[in-house]
Design an enzyme around this catalytic site. Structure first.
Site, PDB file in Angstrom:
ATOM      1  N   HIS A 182      -1.045  -1.194  -4.423  1.00 29.83           N
ATOM      2  CA  HIS A 182      -2.344  -0.926  -3.791  1.00 29.83           C
ATOM      3  C   HIS A 182      -2.439   0.566  -3.455  1.00 29.83           C
ATOM      4  O   HIS A 182      -1.561   1.130  -2.809  1.00 29.83           O
ATOM      5  CB  HIS A 182      -2.446  -1.770  -2.513  1.00 29.83           C
ATOM      6  CG  HIS A 182      -3.753  -1.689  -1.802  1.00 29.83           C
ATOM      7  ND1 HIS A 182      -4.860  -2.427  -2.175  1.00 29.83           N
ATOM      8  CD2 HIS A 182      -4.147  -0.957  -0.728  1.00 29.83           C
ATOM      9  CE1 HIS A 182      -5.869  -2.171  -1.354  1.00 29.83           C
ATOM     10  NE2 HIS A 182      -5.469  -1.274  -0.472  1.00 29.83           N
TER      11      HIS A 182
ATOM     12  N   ASP B 202      -4.708   3.491  -1.710  1.00 33.98           N
ATOM     13  CA  ASP B 202      -5.777   3.727  -0.738  1.00 33.98           C
ATOM     14  C   ASP B 202      -6.352   5.126  -0.902  1.00 33.98           C
ATOM     15  O   ASP B 202      -5.683   6.121  -0.625  1.00 33.98           O
ATOM     16  CB  ASP B 202      -5.223   3.548   0.679  1.00 33.98           C
ATOM     17  CG  ASP B 202      -5.051   2.081   1.026  1.00 33.98           C
ATOM     18  OD1 ASP B 202      -5.999   1.316   0.804  1.00 33.98           O
ATOM     19  OD2 ASP B 202      -3.963   1.706   1.509  1.00 33.98           O
TER      20      ASP B 202
ATOM     21  N   GLY C 136      -8.886   3.505   7.357  1.00 34.48           N
ATOM     22  CA  GLY C 136      -8.649   4.919   7.627  1.00 34.48           C
ATOM     23  C   GLY C 136      -7.184   5.262   7.839  1.00 34.48           C
ATOM     24  O   GLY C 136      -6.746   6.345   7.480  1.00 34.48           O
ATOM     25  N   PHE C 137      -6.443   4.312   8.371  1.00 38.07           N
ATOM     26  CA  PHE C 137      -5.049   4.599   8.709  1.00 38.07           C
ATOM     27  C   PHE C 137      -4.179   3.360   8.517  1.00 38.07           C
ATOM     28  O   PHE C 137      -4.655   2.235   8.712  1.00 38.07           O
ATOM     29  CB  PHE C 137      -4.933   5.048  10.174  1.00 38.07           C
ATOM     30  CG  PHE C 137      -5.798   6.235  10.485  1.00 38.07           C
ATOM     31  CD1 PHE C 137      -5.368   7.519  10.185  1.00 38.07           C
ATOM     32  CD2 PHE C 137      -7.060   6.060  11.036  1.00 38.07           C
ATOM     33  CE1 PHE C 137      -6.184   8.624  10.438  1.00 38.07           C
ATOM     34  CE2 PHE C 137      -7.879   7.150  11.303  1.00 38.07           C
ATOM     35  CZ  PHE C 137      -7.444   8.439  11.004  1.00 38.07           C
ATOM     36  N   GLY C 138      -2.919   3.593   8.185  1.00 35.30           N
ATOM     37  CA  GLY C 138      -1.957   2.501   8.166  1.00 35.30           C
ATOM     38  C   GLY C 138      -1.464   2.245   9.584  1.00 35.30           C
ATOM     39  O   GLY C 138      -1.712   3.038  10.502  1.00 35.30           O
ATOM     40  N   GLY C 139      -0.771   1.139   9.748  1.00 34.63           N
ATOM     41  CA  GLY C 139      -0.085   0.870  11.007  1.00 34.63           C
ATOM     42  C   GLY C 139      -0.950   0.421  12.173  1.00 34.63           C
ATOM     43  O   GLY C 139      -0.507   0.462  13.321  1.00 34.63           O
TER      44      GLY C 139
ATOM     45  N   SER D 179       0.852  -1.194   0.000  1.00 38.65           N
ATOM     46  CA  SER D 179       0.000   0.000   0.000  1.00 38.65           C
ATOM     47  C   SER D 179       0.879   1.232   0.000  1.00 38.65           C
ATOM     48  O   SER D 179       1.666   1.433   0.943  1.00 38.65           O
ATOM     49  CB  SER D 179      -0.887   0.016   1.241  1.00 38.65           C
ATOM     50  OG  SER D 179      -1.404   1.324   1.411  1.00 38.65           O
TER      51      SER D 179
ATOM     52  N   HIS E  48      -8.303   0.976  -4.047  1.00 37.96           N
ATOM     53  CA  HIS E  48      -9.237   0.687  -2.946  1.00 37.96           C
ATOM     54  C   HIS E  48      -9.941   1.989  -2.570  1.00 37.96           C
ATOM     55  O   HIS E  48      -9.352   2.871  -1.944  1.00 37.96           O
ATOM     56  CB  HIS E  48      -8.406   0.109  -1.786  1.00 37.96           C
ATOM     57  CG  HIS E  48      -9.166  -0.163  -0.538  1.00 37.96           C
ATOM     58  ND1 HIS E  48      -8.544  -0.446   0.664  1.00 37.96           N
ATOM     59  CD2 HIS E  48     -10.500  -0.200  -0.271  1.00 37.96           C
ATOM     60  CE1 HIS E  48      -9.450  -0.651   1.597  1.00 37.96           C
ATOM     61  NE2 HIS E  48     -10.650  -0.485   1.061  1.00 37.96           N
TER      62      HIS E  48
ATOM     63  N   MET F 253     -11.245  -6.431   5.169  1.00 35.67           N
ATOM     64  CA  MET F 253     -10.484  -5.482   5.991  1.00 35.67           C
ATOM     65  C   MET F 253     -10.183  -6.138   7.332  1.00 35.67           C
ATOM     66  O   MET F 253     -11.093  -6.598   8.034  1.00 35.67           O
ATOM     67  CB  MET F 253     -11.285  -4.203   6.237  1.00 35.67           C
ATOM     68  CG  MET F 253     -11.454  -3.299   5.021  1.00 35.67           C
ATOM     69  SD  MET F 253      -9.939  -2.770   4.207  1.00 35.67           S
ATOM     70  CE  MET F 253      -9.005  -2.035   5.546  1.00 35.67           C
TER      71      MET F 253
ATOM     72  N   SER G   3       2.768  -0.522   6.155  1.00 39.33           N
ATOM     73  CA  SER G   3       3.900  -0.262   7.048  1.00 39.33           C
ATOM     74  C   SER G   3       4.913  -1.400   7.039  1.00 39.33           C
ATOM     75  O   SER G   3       6.119  -1.158   7.125  1.00 39.33           O
ATOM     76  CB  SER G   3       3.405   0.029   8.466  1.00 39.33           C
ATOM     77  OG  SER G   3       2.419  -0.887   8.857  1.00 39.33           O
TER      78      SER G   3
ATOM     79  N   MET H  80      -9.086   7.808   0.276  1.00 40.47           N
ATOM     80  CA  MET H  80      -9.922   8.117   1.448  1.00 40.47           C
ATOM     81  C   MET H  80     -10.488   9.524   1.315  1.00 40.47           C
ATOM     82  O   MET H  80      -9.805  10.434   0.832  1.00 40.47           O
ATOM     83  CB  MET H  80      -9.085   8.017   2.721  1.00 40.47           C
ATOM     84  CG  MET H  80      -8.371   6.684   2.878  1.00 40.47           C
ATOM     85  SD  MET H  80      -7.577   6.579   4.496  1.00 40.47           S
ATOM     86  CE  MET H  80      -6.663   5.043   4.320  1.00 40.47           C
TER      87      MET H  80
ATOM     88  N   ASP I  21      -6.345  -6.816   3.971  1.00 43.86           N
ATOM     89  CA  ASP I  21      -5.749  -5.478   4.081  1.00 43.86           C
ATOM     90  C   ASP I  21      -5.862  -4.975   5.514  1.00 43.86           C
ATOM     91  O   ASP I  21      -6.964  -4.836   6.041  1.00 43.86           O
ATOM     92  CB  ASP I  21      -6.513  -4.553   3.108  1.00 43.86           C
ATOM     93  CG  ASP I  21      -5.958  -3.144   3.034  1.00 43.86           C
ATOM     94  OD1 ASP I  21      -4.919  -2.873   3.653  1.00 43.86           O
ATOM     95  OD2 ASP I  21      -6.574  -2.328   2.322  1.00 43.86           O
ATOM     96  N   GLY I  22      -4.688  -4.717   6.113  1.00 38.71           N
ATOM     97  CA  GLY I  22      -4.662  -4.122   7.446  1.00 38.71           C
ATOM     98  C   GLY I  22      -3.885  -4.969   8.436  1.00 38.71           C
ATOM     99  O   GLY I  22      -4.282  -6.089   8.741  1.00 38.71           O
ATOM    100  N   GLY I  23      -2.754  -4.453   8.889  1.00 41.74           N
ATOM    101  CA  GLY I  23      -1.963  -5.167   9.885  1.00 41.74           C
ATOM    102  C   GLY I  23      -1.310  -6.431   9.355  1.00 41.74           C
ATOM    103  O   GLY I  23      -0.955  -7.323  10.141  1.00 41.74           O
TER     104      GLY I  23
ATOM    105  N   MET J 156     -12.163   4.082  -0.440  1.00 40.51           N
ATOM    106  CA  MET J 156     -12.830   4.221   0.860  1.00 40.51           C
ATOM    107  C   MET J 156     -13.551   5.559   0.831  1.00 40.51           C
ATOM    108  O   MET J 156     -13.198   6.504   1.563  1.00 40.51           O
ATOM    109  CB  MET J 156     -11.781   4.138   1.980  1.00 40.51           C
ATOM    110  CG  MET J 156     -11.263   2.719   2.168  1.00 40.51           C
ATOM    111  SD  MET J 156      -9.709   2.641   3.090  1.00 40.51           S
ATOM    112  CE  MET J 156      -8.559   2.906   1.750  1.00 40.51           C
TER     113      MET J 156
HETATM  114  C1  DX5 Z   1      -6.310   1.028   5.720  1.00 43.43           C
HETATM  115  C2  DX5 Z   1      -5.815   0.838   4.304  1.00 43.43           C
HETATM  116  C3  DX5 Z   1      -4.693  -0.103   4.225  1.00 43.43           C
HETATM  117  C4  DX5 Z   1      -3.498   0.340   5.000  1.00 43.43           C
HETATM  118  C5  DX5 Z   1      -2.732  -0.857   5.419  1.00 43.43           C
HETATM  119  O1  DX5 Z   1      -7.407   1.860   5.732  1.00 43.43           O
HETATM  120  O2  DX5 Z   1      -6.845   0.341   3.457  1.00 43.43           O
HETATM  121  O3  DX5 Z   1      -4.337  -0.431   2.892  1.00 43.43           O
HETATM  122  O4  DX5 Z   1      -2.685   1.216   4.297  1.00 43.43           O
HETATM  123  O5  DX5 Z   1      -1.677  -0.416   6.204  1.00 43.43           O
HETATM  124  P1  DX5 Z   1      -0.890  -1.398   7.169  1.00 43.43           P
HETATM  125  O6  DX5 Z   1      -0.362  -2.491   6.320  1.00 43.43           O
HETATM  126  O7  DX5 Z   1       0.162  -0.498   7.724  1.00 43.43           O
HETATM  127  O8  DX5 Z   1      -1.876  -1.892   8.193  1.00 43.43           O
HETATM  128 ZN    ZN Z   2      -6.377  -0.580   1.318  1.00 42.53          ZN
END
Ligand code: DX5
Ligand code: ZN
Length: 225
Positions: A35, A37, A144-147, A10, A68, A139, A198, A39, A175-177, A70
């Site tokens: 990917h 993102d 909304g946020f990475g990490g 991402s 993606h 998801m 991340s 938003m 996607d996510g974590g 959002m």
């Molecule tokens: C979250 C995004 C993800 C995000 C994943 O809203 O859709 O794509 O960037 O980030 P990590 O891999 O850091 O959880």
């Molecule tokens: Zn995503």
């Protein structure tokens, strides 16, 4: 478990001041898809990028641009993301009342159509659109946020959706974590495309990205390609 796991970094975790270089780096370091993102500060509590950025990075990579969305509503912007050069456009099932129409709209522009489910959304909402889907995105954090930390309850949902897909030609994306610590369980549950922000961009150099992508691939039990 799928034999061939695809890794989709991402770019949310990239250095946006050097976005072209960052996209080139993950491409050269062995990512499968890129990917993106998107938003809107309304569907999710953050604002990121729009079709102009997709258009700007399109010439930088020949890899699949996996977009993606959002955003809500999504339909008014699908044509712009298609024209910008997206290969896959994914909308959220929660983003509007007419998911079937959104998926038809994406395919009308010759693009692959995806649907994403928030952690609290049950998988049955996609039961009647399976034949209009090329990708299902589970998801594993609240978007909304990475990490953010991976939500373990989603592993069961991934397995249920893998069963729903049956023999259909539909990717199952997570996607996510996603990291070397969590990749194994999502792949074992049936995911075949792993998004990681991340965990890929950690370290900040192209060599780090290559090592990070390889570590996720290895943890997923996949052969590098
Ligand atoms: C979250 C995004 C993800 C995000 C994943 O809203 O859709 O794509 O960037 O980030 P990590 O891999 O850091 O959880
Ligand atoms: Zn995503």
């Amino acid at each position: 478990m799928s034999e061939n796991i695809l890794i989709a970094p991402s770019i949310l975790s990239a250095d946006f001041a050097r976005l072209g270089e960052e996209v080139r780096a993950i491409d050269e370091q062995g990512c499968d898809w890129v990917h993106v993102d998107v938003m809107d500060g309304h569907f999710v509590p953050n604002i990121t990028i729009g079709p102009m950025i997709v258009k700007a990075i399109r010439p930088v990579t020949g890899k699949v641009l996996d977009v993606h969305l959002m955003i809500a509503p999504a339909d008014p912007y699908i044509e712009a993301f298609a024209e910008a050069g997206s290969d896959i456009i994914t909308v959220h099932a929660e983003a509007g009342p007419h998911l079937d129409r959104s998926l038809q709209l994406i395919r009308s522009f010759g693009k692959k159509a995806g649907v994403s489910l928030n952690p609290s959304t049950p998988e049955h909402v996609i039961e009647y659109v399976l034949d209009k889907l090329d990708l299902i995105l589970v998801m594993t954090v609240n978007p909304g946020f990475g990490g953010q930390a991976f939500l373990p309850a989603m592993v069961d949902k991934i397995a249920r959706i893998r069963d729903m897909i049956g023999g259909r030609d539909i990717h199952l994306q997570v996607d996510g974590g996603v990291s070397p610590e969590t990749a194994g369980q999502v792949a074992a549950a049936g995911a075949d495309v792993l998004v990681a922000g991340s965990a890929v961009f950690k370290g900040g150099t192209p060599e780090d990205y290559g090592r990070n992508i390889a570590a996720i691939r290895t943890a997923a039990g996949s052969i590098a390609c």
